[in-house]
Design a protein around this motif. Structure first.
Motif, PDB file in Angstrom:
ATOM      1  N   PRO A 161      32.878  26.347  28.245  1.00 22.99           N
ATOM      2  CA  PRO A 161      33.293  25.120  28.929  1.00 22.99           C
ATOM      3  C   PRO A 161      34.685  25.247  29.542  1.00 22.99           C
ATOM      4  CG  PRO A 161      32.369  24.607  26.778  1.00 22.99           C
ATOM      5  CD  PRO A 161      32.487  26.097  26.862  1.00 22.99           C
ATOM      6  N   GLN A 162      34.828  24.742  30.746  1.00 19.22           N
ATOM      7  CA  GLN A 162      36.082  24.730  31.498  1.00 19.22           C
ATOM      8  C   GLN A 162      36.555  26.123  31.939  1.00 19.22           C
ATOM      9  OE1 GLN A 162      37.196  21.680  32.283  1.00 19.22           O
ATOM     10  NE2 GLN A 162      35.574  20.842  31.007  1.00 19.22           N
ATOM     11  N   GLU A 163      35.892  27.180  31.509  1.00 25.30           N
ATOM     12  CA  GLU A 163      36.339  28.526  31.852  1.00 25.30           C
ATOM     13  C   GLU A 163      35.381  29.233  32.803  1.00 25.30           C
ATOM     14  OE1 GLU A 163      37.775  31.081  28.685  1.00 25.30           O
ATOM     15  OE2 GLU A 163      37.977  29.333  27.396  1.00 25.30           O
ATOM     16  N   GLY A 164      34.099  29.161  32.499  1.00 27.86           N
ATOM     17  CA  GLY A 164      33.122  29.857  33.319  1.00 27.86           C
ATOM     18  C   GLY A 164      32.300  30.827  32.490  1.00 27.86           C
ATOM     19  N   TYR A 165      31.773  31.843  33.173  1.00 27.80           N
ATOM     20  CA  TYR A 165      30.857  32.795  32.542  1.00 27.80           C
ATOM     21  C   TYR A 165      31.567  34.083  32.152  1.00 27.80           C
ATOM     22  CZ  TYR A 165      27.027  29.798  33.984  1.00 27.80           C
ATOM     23  OH  TYR A 165      26.176  28.733  34.137  1.00 27.80           O
ATOM     24  N   TYR A 166      31.248  34.542  30.956  1.00 26.61           N
ATOM     25  CA  TYR A 166      31.762  35.801  30.433  1.00 26.61           C
ATOM     26  C   TYR A 166      30.589  36.685  30.042  1.00 26.61           C
ATOM     27  CZ  TYR A 166      36.549  34.040  29.912  1.00 26.61           C
ATOM     28  OH  TYR A 166      37.802  33.554  30.154  1.00 26.61           O
ATOM     29  N   TYR A 167      30.829  37.990  30.066  1.00 32.54           N
ATOM     30  CA  TYR A 167      29.866  38.947  29.534  1.00 32.54           C
ATOM     31  C   TYR A 167      30.429  39.475  28.225  1.00 32.54           C
ATOM     32  CZ  TYR A 167      27.604  38.833  34.063  1.00 32.54           C
ATOM     33  OH  TYR A 167      26.951  38.428  35.201  1.00 32.54           O
ATOM     34  N   ASN A 168      29.674  39.272  27.157  1.00 35.79           N
ATOM     35  CA  ASN A 168      30.067  39.736  25.834  1.00 35.79           C
ATOM     36  C   ASN A 168      29.314  41.036  25.538  1.00 35.79           C
ATOM     37  OD1 ASN A 168      28.995  39.586  22.695  1.00 35.79           O
ATOM     38  ND2 ASN A 168      31.197  39.283  22.928  1.00 35.79           N
ATOM     39  N   PHE A 169      30.048  42.146  25.490  1.00 39.40           N
ATOM     40  CA  PHE A 169      29.457  43.449  25.172  1.00 39.40           C
ATOM     41  C   PHE A 169      29.534  43.645  23.664  1.00 39.40           C
ATOM     42  CE2 PHE A 169      30.561  43.744  29.577  1.00 39.40           C
ATOM     43  CZ  PHE A 169      29.581  44.549  30.131  1.00 39.40           C
ATOM     44  N   GLU A 179      21.479  43.414  11.958  1.00 38.24           N
ATOM     45  CA  GLU A 179      21.775  41.998  11.696  1.00 38.24           C
ATOM     46  C   GLU A 179      23.073  41.521  12.352  1.00 38.24           C
ATOM     47  OE1 GLU A 179      19.994  39.610   9.966  1.00 38.24           O
ATOM     48  OE2 GLU A 179      18.363  41.074   9.943  1.00 38.24           O
ATOM     49  N   SER A 180      24.120  42.332  12.285  1.00 38.88           N
ATOM     50  CA  SER A 180      25.434  41.896  12.751  1.00 38.88           C
ATOM     51  C   SER A 180      25.666  42.258  14.205  1.00 38.88           C
ATOM     52  CB  SER A 180      26.541  42.545  11.911  1.00 38.88           C
ATOM     53  OG  SER A 180      26.414  42.150  10.565  1.00 38.88           O
ATOM     54  N   HIS A 181      26.442  41.408  14.870  1.00 35.86           N
ATOM     55  CA  HIS A 181      26.945  41.696  16.217  1.00 35.86           C
ATOM     56  C   HIS A 181      28.330  42.303  16.041  1.00 35.86           C
ATOM     57  CE1 HIS A 181      23.857  39.039  17.764  1.00 35.86           C
ATOM     58  NE2 HIS A 181      24.256  39.238  18.999  1.00 35.86           N
ATOM     59  N   TYR A 182      28.523  43.511  16.546  1.00 35.79           N
ATOM     60  CA  TYR A 182      29.842  44.144  16.530  1.00 35.79           C
ATOM     61  C   TYR A 182      30.372  44.072  17.956  1.00 35.79           C
ATOM     62  CZ  TYR A 182      28.294  45.850  12.007  1.00 35.79           C
ATOM     63  OH  TYR A 182      27.843  45.922  10.718  1.00 35.79           O
ATOM     64  N   THR A 183      31.345  43.208  18.165  1.00 29.78           N
ATOM     65  CA  THR A 183      31.856  42.968  19.512  1.00 29.78           C
ATOM     66  C   THR A 183      32.683  44.144  20.007  1.00 29.78           C
ATOM     67  OG1 THR A 183      31.867  40.583  19.188  1.00 29.78           O
ATOM     68  CG2 THR A 183      33.280  41.443  20.928  1.00 29.78           C
ATOM     69  N   ILE A 184      32.415  44.530  21.254  1.00 29.39           N
ATOM     70  CA  ILE A 184      33.181  45.583  21.921  1.00 29.39           C
ATOM     71  C   ILE A 184      34.250  44.935  22.792  1.00 29.39           C
ATOM     72  CG2 ILE A 184      33.066  47.505  23.543  1.00 29.39           C
ATOM     73  CD1 ILE A 184      30.105  47.827  22.631  1.00 29.39           C
ATOM     74  N   GLY A 185      33.874  43.877  23.501  1.00 36.07           N
ATOM     75  CA  GLY A 185      34.828  43.180  24.356  1.00 36.07           C
ATOM     76  C   GLY A 185      34.129  42.231  25.309  1.00 36.07           C
ATOM     77  N   ASP A 186      34.908  41.388  25.962  1.00 37.31           N
ATOM     78  CA  ASP A 186      34.388  40.412  26.923  1.00 37.31           C
ATOM     79  C   ASP A 186      34.970  40.691  28.300  1.00 37.31           C
ATOM     80  OD1 ASP A 186      33.062  39.016  24.879  1.00 37.31           O
ATOM     81  OD2 ASP A 186      34.802  37.742  24.501  1.00 37.31           O
ATOM     82  N   ILE A 187      34.161  40.409  29.324  1.00 32.21           N
ATOM     83  CA  ILE A 187      34.625  40.490  30.706  1.00 32.21           C
ATOM     84  C   ILE A 187      34.299  39.172  31.379  1.00 32.21           C
ATOM     85  CG2 ILE A 187      34.347  41.609  32.953  1.00 32.21           C
ATOM     86  CD1 ILE A 187      33.680  44.188  31.551  1.00 32.21           C
ATOM     87  N   TYR A 188      35.298  38.580  32.016  1.00 29.17           N
ATOM     88  CA  TYR A 188      35.096  37.333  32.759  1.00 29.17           C
ATOM     89  C   TYR A 188      34.344  37.636  34.044  1.00 29.17           C
ATOM     90  CZ  TYR A 188      36.111  33.130  35.461  1.00 29.17           C
ATOM     91  OH  TYR A 188      35.995  31.996  36.222  1.00 29.17           O
ATOM     92  N   TYR A 189      33.339  36.800  34.359  1.00 24.64           N
ATOM     93  CA  TYR A 189      32.600  36.969  35.604  1.00 24.64           C
ATOM     94  C   TYR A 189      33.085  35.986  36.671  1.00 24.64           C
ATOM     95  CZ  TYR A 189      28.975  37.257  39.092  1.00 24.64           C
ATOM     96  OH  TYR A 189      28.322  37.387  40.286  1.00 24.64           O
ATOM     97  N   SER A 190      32.805  34.686  36.445  1.00 24.79           N
ATOM     98  CA  SER A 190      33.148  33.675  37.442  1.00 24.79           C
ATOM     99  C   SER A 190      32.774  32.309  36.876  1.00 24.79           C
ATOM    100  CB  SER A 190      32.349  33.951  38.724  1.00 24.79           C
ATOM    101  OG  SER A 190      32.443  32.871  39.622  1.00 24.79           O
ATOM    102  N   LYS A 191      33.154  31.269  37.586  1.00 26.79           N
ATOM    103  CA  LYS A 191      32.692  29.930  37.215  1.00 26.79           C
ATOM    104  C   LYS A 191      31.287  29.686  37.752  1.00 26.79           C
ATOM    105  CE  LYS A 191      36.964  27.596  36.312  1.00 26.79           C
ATOM    106  NZ  LYS A 191      37.688  26.348  36.317  1.00 26.79           N
TER     107      LYS A 191
END
Length: 199
Positions: A161-169, A179-191
């Motif tokens: 919300p208020q930020e836009g779309y991100y890609y969560n790798f 079972e677990s999600h091990y986050t690598i990083g996020d990249i902002y795409y756009s609103k």
């Protein structure tokens, strides 16, 4: 440049190098901008080598020898990632993916698979078709003898919300039965709503 000519060039590079050397995106940018790609000097090649070696987290080129199964998997992982991104998403996230996400992915792949014995490493496989539409799957790395996935690399589209779309790798591992999600990083795409994968 005409699309069929570009596709032919990609095919020829893949055929000549047996797929071990992905075509550089800078080549396509030069061709599309009308610059002469034959004017590349030896200093340009030296700069490319230096940039690849200074990434730090990713294994060095020496660690990716042609007979190294883990190095081959890392090269194929890079290729499968860009197939998933397609021509619409790829150019938007390419810089951050190359700087932050892929070096981390390469290190995870190397460290997790390095624990395997030498015989198991010889049978490593990687999926050849990333998930399209809104699927999270980028690629899975498996033991070719049993077909069991060892690592699953995914990317999830998140609307904040208020930020836009991100890609969560992120990735999953067989060690905890995925079972677990091990986050690598996020990249902002756009609103704006992002396109489907593979488009």
């Amino acid at each position: 440049m005409k699309k069929w000519l570009k596709q032919s060039l990609v095919f020829l590079v893949a055929l000549i190098t047996l797929g071990f050397i992905p075509p550089s995106h800078s080549i396509w940018e030069q061709l599309e901008n009308g610059q002469d790609s034959n004017r590349t000097t030896s200093s340009d090649y030296n700069n490319i080598d230096v940039q690849e070696e200074t990434v730090g987290e990713a294994p060095s080129e020496e660690g990716l020898a042609a007979d190294d199964p883990i190095g081959s998997i890392i090269r194929l992982a890079h290729e499968q990632s860009y197939i998933k991104f397609g021509s619409k998403i790829g150019p938007v996230i390419e810089d951050e993916f190359e700087e932050r996400i892929f070096p981390a992915m390469a290190q995870i792949i190397a460290s997790k698979l390095d624990r395997l014995d030498d015989q198991a490493k010889q049978y490593l496989t990687i999926t050849e078709k990333p998930g399209g539409n809104y699927s999270e799957k980028i690629f899975h790395i498996a033991d070719g003898r049993t077909g069991k996935d060892l690592l699953r690399f995914h990317v999830r589209t998140e609307k904040r919300p208020q930020e836009g779309y991100y890609y969560n790798f992120h990735y999953h591992t067989y060690e905890d039965d995925y079972e677990s999600h091990y986050t690598i990083g996020d990249i902002y795409y756009s609103k704006n709503t992002p396109p489907k994968w593979l488009s």
